[in-house]
Design an enzyme around this catalytic site. Sequence first.
Site, PDB file in Angstrom:
ATOM      1  N   TYR A 126      41.122  37.027  29.247  1.00 56.73           N
ATOM      2  CA  TYR A 126      40.525  35.738  29.591  1.00 56.73           C
ATOM      3  C   TYR A 126      39.277  35.424  28.771  1.00 56.73           C
ATOM      4  CZ  TYR A 126      43.258  33.929  33.446  1.00 56.73           C
ATOM      5  OH  TYR A 126      44.251  33.361  34.203  1.00 56.73           O
ATOM      6  N   LYS A 173      47.517  49.040  33.643  1.00 50.83           N
ATOM      7  CA  LYS A 173      48.674  49.406  32.822  1.00 50.83           C
ATOM      8  C   LYS A 173      48.149  50.471  31.848  1.00 50.83           C
ATOM      9  CE  LYS A 173      52.948  48.624  31.497  1.00 50.83           C
ATOM     10  NZ  LYS A 173      54.102  48.951  32.339  1.00 50.83           N
ATOM     11  N   ASP A 206      53.230  46.871  36.941  1.00 51.68           N
ATOM     12  CA  ASP A 206      54.656  46.520  37.064  1.00 51.68           C
ATOM     13  C   ASP A 206      55.235  47.096  38.355  1.00 51.68           C
ATOM     14  OD1 ASP A 206      54.079  48.917  35.827  1.00 51.68           O
ATOM     15  OD2 ASP A 206      55.735  48.864  34.405  1.00 51.68           O
ATOM     16  N   ASP A 230      45.083  37.570  38.022  1.00 55.35           N
ATOM     17  CA  ASP A 230      45.564  36.189  38.019  1.00 55.35           C
ATOM     18  C   ASP A 230      47.035  36.136  38.422  1.00 55.35           C
ATOM     19  OD1 ASP A 230      45.648  33.393  37.306  1.00 55.35           O
ATOM     20  OD2 ASP A 230      46.719  34.005  35.494  1.00 55.35           O
TER      21      ASP A 230
END
Length: 334
Positions: A126, A173, A206, A230
């Site tokens: 972002y 991740k 995930d 988000d």
Amino acid sequence: MTKEYTVTLIPGDGIGPEITAAVTDVIKASGVQINWEKQAAGAAVLEKEGTVLPRRVLDSIAKNGVALKGPITTPIGKGFRSVNVALRKELDLYACVRPAKSLPGIKSRYENVDLVIVRENTEDLYAGIERKIDENTAESIKRITRGASERIARYAFEYAVQNGRQKVTAVSKANICKFSDGLFLEAVRTVAQEYPQIAYEEVLVDNLCMQLVINPENYDVLVLPNLYGDIVSDLAAGLTGGLGVAPGANIGKKAAVFEAVHGSSPSLAGQHKANPTALLLSACLMLRHLGEIECAQKIENALEKVLQQGNVRTFDLGGSATTEEFAQAVIKQL
Ligand code: NAD
């Protein structure tokens, strides 16, 4: 004597002006005294003021310390940078807090969702550090810092302690983004050690998405870097009835801006169909932040009654009421 507050009001664009008007009507009817300092921002002011986020908007929020904000459109792939992102960055609203809780009377796939997303709000992809290398290649830089990661982790654990929550789950991740997400995780782990009374676990983003749609009740407080926060916010909104009912807050040390998770929904703009619930619940978070707990509770109870009775609903919840009719139904319950 009743306390009076001055709060910045950014109506936003798209469905923003319709839902902010409905929400300020409900707040007025609840009895709390708020002087709204209206500030326009976004594409509508660009031509006149040469910027989408004029200094006066930031000054007003900095002065009042609190704002209620409608959504603002960000064109995809071209044009100005997101006003929403700039606002969070300029005012250092580092913690984005988004409760996702099943509401009575709203049919969704799950009945017992009660989790809170704590999203880092100032860095990650972002930050908009992007460049086009040539016609066929572009790159974005994912910047993660220890300082911002520790700060959001501390916010999440403090939130858990203060709100009687049992567990914090760090989402990353880090198996792929070994340095950036690895650093985020390292920072959260360090902070977790200061809170032995709160359970701590880690999950890859995930896997989290799958777990959330199977067993959302297993999650309590989630702490995530900006982009995953988000995306998972919208997923969580979907678990509890959709974007029309998902509230949020952007909190910093000196100011706080309360806004729904959803965007400006241009296709609904001007139709008076949008559900004001998400912004109304965001306004209740604002009232709690101001210390108006009873008033927030009163509005939440009235809202729950209307949702439970089910005869006045906006289209997203299967009804045909207008934004204003829904707000009036809540006011009647007050
Ligand atoms: P959106 O959240 O506006 O809409 C997604 C879907 O949810 C649409 O089908 C929409 O009709 C529905 N929806 C959203 N709010 C609703 C409500 N109150 N009642 C009923 N249905 C509702 O997302 P989008 O279409 O991806 O984005 C539109 C614009 O909003 C984009 O320019 C985006 O950048 C911007 N945006 C702004 C904010 C913000 O101001 N904080 C947040 C997200 C997106």
